[in-house]
Scaffold this motif. Structure first.
Motif, PDB file in Angstrom:
ATOM      1  N   ILE A 164       0.851  -1.206   0.000  1.00 58.94           N
ATOM      2  CA  ILE A 164       0.000   0.000   0.000  1.00 58.94           C
ATOM      3  C   ILE A 164       0.885   1.254   0.000  1.00 58.94           C
ATOM      4  N   LEU A 165       1.968   1.219   0.793  1.00 58.93           N
ATOM      5  CA  LEU A 165       2.871   2.385   0.837  1.00 58.93           C
ATOM      6  C   LEU A 165       3.591   2.571  -0.499  1.00 58.93           C
ATOM      7  N   ARG A 166       4.022   1.449  -1.128  1.00 63.15           N
ATOM      8  CA  ARG A 166       4.712   1.575  -2.427  1.00 63.15           C
ATOM      9  C   ARG A 166       3.757   2.127  -3.491  1.00 63.15           C
ATOM     10  N   ASP A 224       3.573   5.078  13.328  1.00 66.90           N
ATOM     11  CA  ASP A 224       2.358   4.306  13.640  1.00 66.90           C
ATOM     12  C   ASP A 224       1.080   5.007  13.177  1.00 66.90           C
ATOM     13  N   SER A 225       1.008   6.333  13.373  1.00 70.77           N
ATOM     14  CA  SER A 225      -0.248   7.038  13.058  1.00 70.77           C
ATOM     15  C   SER A 225      -0.616   6.852  11.575  1.00 70.77           C
ATOM     16  N   THR A 226       0.381   6.905  10.692  1.00 70.10           N
ATOM     17  CA  THR A 226       0.129   6.722   9.246  1.00 70.10           C
ATOM     18  C   THR A 226      -0.363   5.307   8.982  1.00 70.10           C
ATOM     19  N   LYS A 235      -7.087   1.017   9.178  1.00 72.32           N
ATOM     20  CA  LYS A 235      -8.475   1.336   9.538  1.00 72.32           C
ATOM     21  C   LYS A 235      -9.329   1.475   8.267  1.00 72.32           C
ATOM     22  N   ASP A 236      -8.821   2.216   7.298  1.00 73.86           N
ATOM     23  CA  ASP A 236      -9.556   2.406   6.037  1.00 73.86           C
ATOM     24  C   ASP A 236      -9.702   1.085   5.285  1.00 73.86           C
ATOM     25  N   ARG A 237      -8.614   0.300   5.269  1.00 78.63           N
ATOM     26  CA  ARG A 237      -8.634  -0.932   4.454  1.00 78.63           C
ATOM     27  C   ARG A 237      -9.583  -1.990   5.042  1.00 78.63           C
ATOM     28  N   LEU A 238      -9.568  -2.131   6.377  1.00 78.71           N
ATOM     29  CA  LEU A 238     -10.435  -3.154   6.990  1.00 78.71           C
ATOM     30  C   LEU A 238     -11.913  -2.796   6.866  1.00 78.71           C
ATOM     31  N   GLU A 291      -7.905  -3.250  19.189  1.00 77.68           N
ATOM     32  CA  GLU A 291      -9.045  -2.379  19.484  1.00 77.68           C
ATOM     33  C   GLU A 291      -9.979  -2.278  18.269  1.00 77.68           C
ATOM     34  N   LEU A 292      -9.353  -2.135  17.101  1.00 76.99           N
ATOM     35  CA  LEU A 292     -10.126  -2.024  15.857  1.00 76.99           C
ATOM     36  C   LEU A 292     -10.954  -3.288  15.610  1.00 76.99           C
TER      37      LEU A 292
END
Ligand code: AP5
Ligand code: ZN
Length: 214
Positions: free
Chosen positions: A34-36, A61-63, A69-72, A98-99
């Protein structure tokens, strides 16, 4: 089935994730891929992540937690998923718990591929990856059928920018300092399966499916 493949850089997570996709028909969620893609698209997130990745350091971590969160939340994850390269810090692991608890789902198994550092450098420097689907090959240990062409989608195979002997050292350092402690975290959770990742690709796959059938 909600799964995670875990291990050092070059341990074979991406390689084995492809077999899990085929068998269970669930999506692979690779934070590295995803980052690439974000770097290729020149997004703000990609530009921020690039410096960390080129240096073999972990992206904040925040990124990463935002990405997951978006992907799940996407529809295709409802039938299950394979986490690959996430989580890599205790903060990420706690955020994932938690998510998932908020989504009323749980992890079925964490497949840890154990490979000693001395084998990692050779694996990473000989790796060739598909420029389109992200599949991994190795010039000696896991060659594609046609040289420099992906077996899955016939796109060109390339060498990743961070796949050099120098960056591998930083990536291994980050793994031992920040990621390896998660073995304990998931062992205590009762979902950890540790496999010998030094065997041939097909033997590791067979061991993984045996562990998942229990
Ligand atoms: P990422 O893309 O996740 O890289 P990595 O963890 O370093 O893992 P790799 O993709 O290098 O290895 P792999 O285990 O998938 O091995 P593979 O199957 O390809 O992350 C890249 C960067 O992004 C990080 O450094 C960080 O900066 C950032 N990042 C990503 N996620 C993050 C997160 N959650 N938090 C913070 N930052 C993050 O296999 C390797 C080679 O070995 C291949 O050539 C393969 O063909 C071969 N091989 C595989 N299995 C075998 C076998 N059994 N025998 C012989 N050869 C084998
Ligand atoms: Zn491909």
């Amino acid at each position: 089935m909600n799964l995670m493949v875990f291990g050092a850089p070059g341990a074979g997570k991406g390689t084995q994730a492809k077999f899990l996709i085929e068998k269970y028909d669930i999506p692979q969620i690779s934070t590295g891929d995803i980052l690439r893609a974000a770097i290729a698209d020149k997004t703000d997130m990609g530009m921020e992540a690039k410096n960390f990745m080129d240096a073999g350091k972990l992206v904040p971590d925040s990124t990463i937690i935002g990405i997951i969160k978006d992907r799940l939340a996407q529809d295709d994850c409802k039938k299950g998923f394979i986490l690959d390269g996430f989580p890599r810090t205790l903060g990420q692991a706690e955020a994932l718990s938690e998510l998932m608890s908020n989504m009323n789902i749980s992890l079925d198994k964490v497949i840890s591929l154990n490979v000693p550092d001395e084998l990692i450098v050779g694996r990473i420097t000989g790796r060739r990856v598909c420029s389109s689907c992200g599949a991994s090959f190795h010039v000696d240990f896991n060659p594609s059928k046609k040289e420099d062409i992906c077996d899955y989608c016939e796109s060109e195979l390339i060498i990743r920018k961070d796949d050099n002997a120098e960056t591998v050292k930083s990536r291994l350092g980050a793994y031992h300092d920040q990621t390896a402690p998660l073995i304990d975290f998931y062992t205590k959770m009762g979902v950890m399966v540790e496999l010998d990742g030094t065997k041939d690709v097909s033997e590791v796959t067979a061991d993984m499916f045996t562990a998942l059938s229990k």
